[in-house]
Scaffold this motif. Structure first.
Motif, PDB file in Angstrom:
ATOM      1  N   HIS A 127       0.747  -2.042   0.242  1.00 65.41           N
ATOM      2  CA  HIS A 127       0.399  -0.263   0.096  1.00 65.41           C
ATOM      3  C   HIS A 127       0.668   1.281  -0.445  1.00 65.41           C
ATOM      4  CE1 HIS A 127      -2.480  -2.951   1.890  1.00 65.41           C
ATOM      5  NE2 HIS A 127      -3.546  -2.637   0.784  1.00 65.41           N
ATOM      6  N   LEU A 157      -5.259   5.470   2.280  1.00 62.45           N
ATOM      7  CA  LEU A 157      -4.725   4.930   1.780  1.00 62.45           C
ATOM      8  C   LEU A 157      -4.966   3.968   0.768  1.00 62.45           C
ATOM      9  CD1 LEU A 157      -2.767   1.811   3.213  1.00 62.45           C
ATOM     10  CD2 LEU A 157      -5.780   0.734   3.984  1.00 62.45           C
ATOM     11  N   ALA A 165     -10.128   2.016   6.139  1.00 58.85           N
ATOM     12  CA  ALA A 165      -8.589   1.687   7.441  1.00 58.85           C
ATOM     13  C   ALA A 165      -9.242   2.565   8.704  1.00 58.85           C
ATOM     14  CB  ALA A 165      -7.210   2.150   6.790  1.00 58.85           C
ATOM     15  N   THR A 175      -3.980   0.867   9.812  1.00 56.25           N
ATOM     16  CA  THR A 175      -3.807   0.041   9.091  1.00 56.25           C
ATOM     17  C   THR A 175      -5.270  -0.311   8.578  1.00 56.25           C
ATOM     18  OG1 THR A 175      -3.538  -0.273  12.132  1.00 56.25           O
ATOM     19  CG2 THR A 175      -4.600  -2.070  10.891  1.00 56.25           C
ATOM     20  N   PRO A 176      -4.606  -1.143   7.857  1.00 55.53           N
ATOM     21  CA  PRO A 176      -5.625  -1.452   6.211  1.00 55.53           C
ATOM     22  C   PRO A 176      -7.046  -2.140   7.324  1.00 55.53           C
ATOM     23  CG  PRO A 176      -3.256  -1.634   6.128  1.00 55.53           C
ATOM     24  CD  PRO A 176      -3.932  -1.165   7.016  1.00 55.53           C
ATOM     25  N   GLU A 177      -7.101  -2.358   6.466  1.00 55.63           N
ATOM     26  CA  GLU A 177      -8.596  -3.331   6.648  1.00 55.63           C
ATOM     27  C   GLU A 177      -8.137  -4.667   7.658  1.00 55.63           C
ATOM     28  OE1 GLU A 177     -12.775  -3.909   5.370  1.00 55.63           O
ATOM     29  OE2 GLU A 177     -13.277  -2.435   6.704  1.00 55.63           O
TER      30      GLU A 177
END
Length: 153
Positions: free
Chosen positions: A38, A73, A85, A133-135
């Motif tokens: 990312h 993101l 996120a 924090t990405p899902e």
């Protein structure tokens, strides 16, 4: 001098422009940090750039000493918009006064980005520390950058 006021949909256009113009390497000073999967895009701008009706809709307080921290993101190699996120962070000035940033998700169709208000004094240098924090991910991406901020600019 007349200032152009941005509407919330304009942020999506700016995000896509950043995607097209982004270089391969990370460059926090230019507004992004690339990780393995990312890229985190970030910017800080004066809240007066948001039109009053849009600010009211999203409960954004406008003012010449109020900035907005913008975070998005995106998946590397994709031209899709921002992803969902968890975003948190802080801003610390040269006197080591730390301000926690309270990010609010702004969703426009398939695009999600995050805004946090920040009150400043003129010519204040702020050091930002963000965690994105990405899902579905366990570990956050850490982004650090500094920026000199000006009242009414």
């Amino acid at each position: 001098m007349m200032k152009k006021l941005l509407s919330i949909p304009t942020f999506s256009v700016l995000l896509l422009a950043q995607l097209v113009c982004a270089q391969i390497e990370s460059n926090p000073a230019q507004g992004y940090t690339r990780f393995s999967d990312h890229t985190v895009y970030h910017s800080v701008f004066n809240s007066t750039m948001v039109k009053p009706d849009v600010a009211n809709l999203h409960r954004i307080t406008r003012g010449k000493d109020r900035m907005l921290v913008n975070v998005a993101l995106v998946t590397n190699g994709s031209t899709d918009g921002g992803l969902s996120a968890r975003v948190s962070g802080s801003a610390t000035n040269l006197m080591q006064q730390k301000k926690e940033l309270a990010f609010k998700a702004i969703v426009e169709g398939d695009v999600t980005y995050y805004l946090a208000p920040l009150r400043i004094t003129n010519e204040e240098i702020m050091h930002f520390a963000l965690e994105v924090t990405p899902e579905g991910a366990a570990e956050p991406y850490t982004v650090k950058f500094s920026k000199k901020l000006y009242v009414d600019q």
